[in-house]
Write a protein that holds these residues in place. Structure first.
Motif, short mmCIF file in Angstrom:
data_model
loop_
_atom_site.label_atom_id
_atom_site.label_comp_id
_atom_site.label_asym_id
_atom_site.label_seq_id
_atom_site.Cartn_x
_atom_site.Cartn_y
_atom_site.Cartn_z
N LEU A 237 7.00 -57.68 10.38
CA LEU A 237 7.11 -58.79 10.90
C LEU A 237 7.15 -60.06 10.09
O LEU A 237 7.70 -61.33 10.58
CB LEU A 237 5.73 -58.77 11.80
CG LEU A 237 5.37 -60.02 12.50
CD1 LEU A 237 6.45 -60.45 13.61
CD2 LEU A 237 3.91 -59.97 13.13
N PHE A 238 6.42 -60.28 9.03
CA PHE A 238 6.02 -61.45 8.25
C PHE A 238 7.34 -62.06 7.34
O PHE A 238 7.38 -63.14 7.30
CB PHE A 238 4.69 -61.22 7.43
CG PHE A 238 3.60 -60.82 8.37
CD1 PHE A 238 2.95 -61.53 9.20
CD2 PHE A 238 3.10 -59.65 8.48
CE1 PHE A 238 1.92 -61.15 10.12
CE2 PHE A 238 2.13 -58.88 9.06
CZ PHE A 238 1.54 -59.95 9.89
N THR A 239 8.22 -61.02 6.82
CA THR A 239 9.10 -61.61 6.32
C THR A 239 10.62 -60.95 6.63
O THR A 239 11.65 -61.32 6.07
CB THR A 239 8.79 -61.25 4.71
OG1 THR A 239 8.99 -59.83 4.47
CG2 THR A 239 7.40 -61.73 4.08
N ASN A 244 3.59 -54.24 2.83
CA ASN A 244 1.98 -53.74 3.13
C ASN A 244 0.92 -54.98 3.04
O ASN A 244 0.94 -55.79 2.30
CB ASN A 244 1.60 -52.78 2.01
CG ASN A 244 1.94 -51.39 2.28
OD1 ASN A 244 2.00 -50.77 3.46
ND2 ASN A 244 2.60 -50.86 1.26
N TYR A 245 0.19 -55.02 4.11
CA TYR A 245 -0.59 -56.15 4.33
C TYR A 245 -2.29 -55.75 4.75
O TYR A 245 -2.16 -54.52 5.18
CB TYR A 245 -0.31 -57.21 5.34
CG TYR A 245 1.18 -57.63 5.02
CD1 TYR A 245 1.23 -58.60 4.24
CD2 TYR A 245 2.34 -56.79 5.70
CE1 TYR A 245 2.74 -59.24 4.13
CE2 TYR A 245 3.54 -57.10 5.18
CZ TYR A 245 3.93 -58.11 4.49
OH TYR A 245 5.26 -58.86 4.21
N LEU A 260 1.89 -54.55 16.28
CA LEU A 260 2.56 -55.82 15.85
C LEU A 260 4.19 -55.69 16.24
O LEU A 260 4.91 -54.36 16.10
CB LEU A 260 2.71 -55.81 14.11
CG LEU A 260 1.51 -56.16 13.62
CD1 LEU A 260 1.20 -56.06 11.97
CD2 LEU A 260 0.79 -57.46 13.88
N PRO A 261 4.80 -56.64 16.68
CA PRO A 261 6.24 -56.64 16.98
C PRO A 261 7.07 -56.27 15.67
O PRO A 261 6.81 -56.61 14.48
CB PRO A 261 6.50 -57.77 17.58
CG PRO A 261 5.48 -58.76 16.98
CD PRO A 261 4.26 -57.75 16.67
N GLU A 262 8.45 -55.91 15.98
CA GLU A 262 9.08 -55.80 14.86
C GLU A 262 10.02 -57.19 14.50
O GLU A 262 10.33 -57.89 15.40
CB GLU A 262 10.35 -54.56 15.24
CG GLU A 262 9.70 -53.32 15.38
CD GLU A 262 9.33 -52.69 14.07
OE1 GLU A 262 10.17 -52.84 13.17
OE2 GLU A 262 8.27 -52.12 13.63
N ILE A 281 -1.40 -64.17 5.81
CA ILE A 281 -1.52 -62.99 5.92
C ILE A 281 -1.39 -62.49 4.20
O ILE A 281 -0.58 -62.64 3.56
CB ILE A 281 -0.12 -62.43 6.50
CG1 ILE A 281 -0.05 -63.03 7.89
CG2 ILE A 281 -0.22 -60.79 6.60
CD1 ILE A 281 -1.07 -62.65 8.83
N TRP A 282 -2.33 -61.56 4.15
CA TRP A 282 -2.77 -61.06 2.78
C TRP A 282 -1.86 -59.75 2.36
O TRP A 282 -2.24 -58.89 2.72
CB TRP A 282 -4.17 -60.92 2.43
CG TRP A 282 -5.08 -62.17 2.67
CD1 TRP A 282 -4.43 -63.54 2.52
CD2 TRP A 282 -6.21 -62.55 3.03
NE1 TRP A 282 -5.59 -64.43 2.95
CE2 TRP A 282 -6.48 -63.80 3.17
CE3 TRP A 282 -7.21 -61.36 3.29
CZ2 TRP A 282 -7.73 -64.29 3.32
CZ3 TRP A 282 -8.59 -62.00 3.61
CH2 TRP A 282 -8.82 -63.34 3.79
N GLY A 283 -1.21 -59.86 1.49
CA GLY A 283 -0.33 -58.72 1.04
C GLY A 283 -1.38 -57.73 0.04
O GLY A 283 -2.09 -58.52 -0.78
N CYS A 284 -0.91 -56.64 0.27
CA CYS A 284 -1.97 -55.58 -0.67
C CYS A 284 -1.51 -54.19 -0.56
O CYS A 284 -1.06 -53.98 0.57
CB CYS A 284 -3.50 -55.83 0.14
SG CYS A 284 -4.62 -54.99 -0.96
N GLY A 285 -1.79 -53.57 -1.66
CA GLY A 285 -1.11 -52.26 -1.80
C GLY A 285 -2.49 -50.97 -1.23
O GLY A 285 -3.50 -51.55 -1.22
N GLN A 286 -2.00 -49.89 -1.22
CA GLN A 286 -3.06 -48.86 -1.03
C GLN A 286 -4.08 -48.52 -1.98
O GLN A 286 -4.86 -47.92 -1.51
CB GLN A 286 -2.30 -47.70 -0.35
CG GLN A 286 -1.48 -47.78 0.84
CD GLN A 286 -0.61 -46.65 1.20
OE1 GLN A 286 -0.83 -45.47 0.74
NE2 GLN A 286 0.20 -46.82 2.39
#
Length: 319
Positions: A237-239, A244-245, A260-262, A281-286
């Motif tokens: 959605l964001f970019t 991952n967020y 979340l929409p596509e 919106i905060w990007g982050c990995g697992q």
């Protein structure tokens, strides 16, 4: 053994700090390099564009001063990330500055271009290219990249969906050059595991957000400490590209992380200052379940080295 070109053949510790959009800055890059890992940042983090030259001067002078004072323990080299996407109107300007200041490592993302690789090679620079599958890996090497960053499932930011075991083994069937593995790596044991499955280096990003030097809000840092992989949402959605967020930041923006929409790849835009979504919106990995505190970059890297040594000793004991 992989064929590692200079300066990758003499890194003091097998870790490359991934470029963190908006968050990486000279302070973090310098601290990473002095601690013994490759520090990096996106060129686009310098806004306006003229600031990039100031930052390159700051980084190169600080590392040169450190190396002069510590001949026995020089800093690791640094890297600049270039977004090779048609919406990045600054690419030629930013790459010209990288050539001027002879940036040791160029990390390219979202597109591979022969002219960018040639520009880096003109002064002896090394190019590492982000890939999410074996097909893209072939294309990157064909266009002149020196090495690959395998962005596997669980990585922060624009992540792929392939298992690191599948992605690394497919690339290693035909490529014996520099290979970096990205995806949920936040501990010394995970660094060793990356090497065990065939990579030369581990790519660590999200864990560095929770350091004092990172240009992230305190709320962002504390959210990483308080969260784990259950709090990560994979969305385009964001970019316009899947990434991952952190779910708490999505809720804070008034959205439902589970519904979340596509979006569409055409939504990608890296021109000008249109980066508001990245700030909210905060990007982050697992891999953040391994992060238990906000600390200095030096302390975090020292922790990685202790964990790496302990994991290696444990495996040797098993053998």
């Amino acid at each position: 053994m992989s064929r590692l070109p200079t300066p990758l053949d003499r890194l003091p510790f097998p870790v490359i700090g991934s470029p963190l959009f908006i968050i990486s800055n000279p302070q973090l890059v310098i601290a990473q390099c002095i601690a013994g890992v490759v520090g990096s940042m996106p060129a686009l983090n310098a806004r306006p564009a003229e600031q990039l030259e100031d930052w390159l001067i700051e980084i190169t002078e600080a590392l040169a001063a450190h190396n002069q004072a510590h001949l026995e323990q020089p800093a690791a080299p640094f890297a600049i990330n270039q977004i090779v996407h048609k919406s990045n109107e600054r690419l030629e300007h930013d790459m010209a500055l990288c050539v001027k200041y002879k940036v040791p490592i160029i990390i390219t993302s979202l597109g591979a271009r022969e002219d960018i690789n040639a520009a880096a090679h003109s002064y002896g620079g090394v190019v590492l290219h982000d890939v999410i599958n074996n097909k893209h890996a072939h294309k990157a090497i064909e266009k002149g990249a020196d090495g690959l960053i395998a962005v596997a499932a669980g990585a922060g930011g624009h992540a792929g969906v392939k298992s690191p075991f599948a992605l690394v083994q497919e690339i290693r069937q035909w490529f014996d050059g520099p290979l970096v593995l990205s995806g949920s790596i936040a501990s010394g044991g995970a660094v060793l595991a990356a090497q065990a499955c065939g990579a030369d280096f581990a790519y660590i990003g999200s864990a560095f957000i929770a350091t004092h030097e990172a240009r992230a809000s305190e709320a962002y840092k504390q959210a990483i400490v308080a969260s784990n992989s259950d709090d990560i949402v994979y969305s385009n959605l964001f970019t316009g590209v899947h990434g991952n967020y952190l779910a708490p930041s999505i809720r804070a923006a008034g959205l439902d992380p589970e519904h979340l929409p596509e979006s569409d790849p055409s939504a990608m835009n890296f021109g000008g200052d249109k980066a508001k979504a990245w700030k909210d919106i905060w990007g982050c990995g697992q891999g953040i379940g391994a992060i238990s505190q906000v600390q200095s970059t030096a302390d975090f890297v020292a922790q990685l080295k202790r964990e790496y040594a302990a994991a290696r000793e444990h495996l040797l004991g098993l053998v």
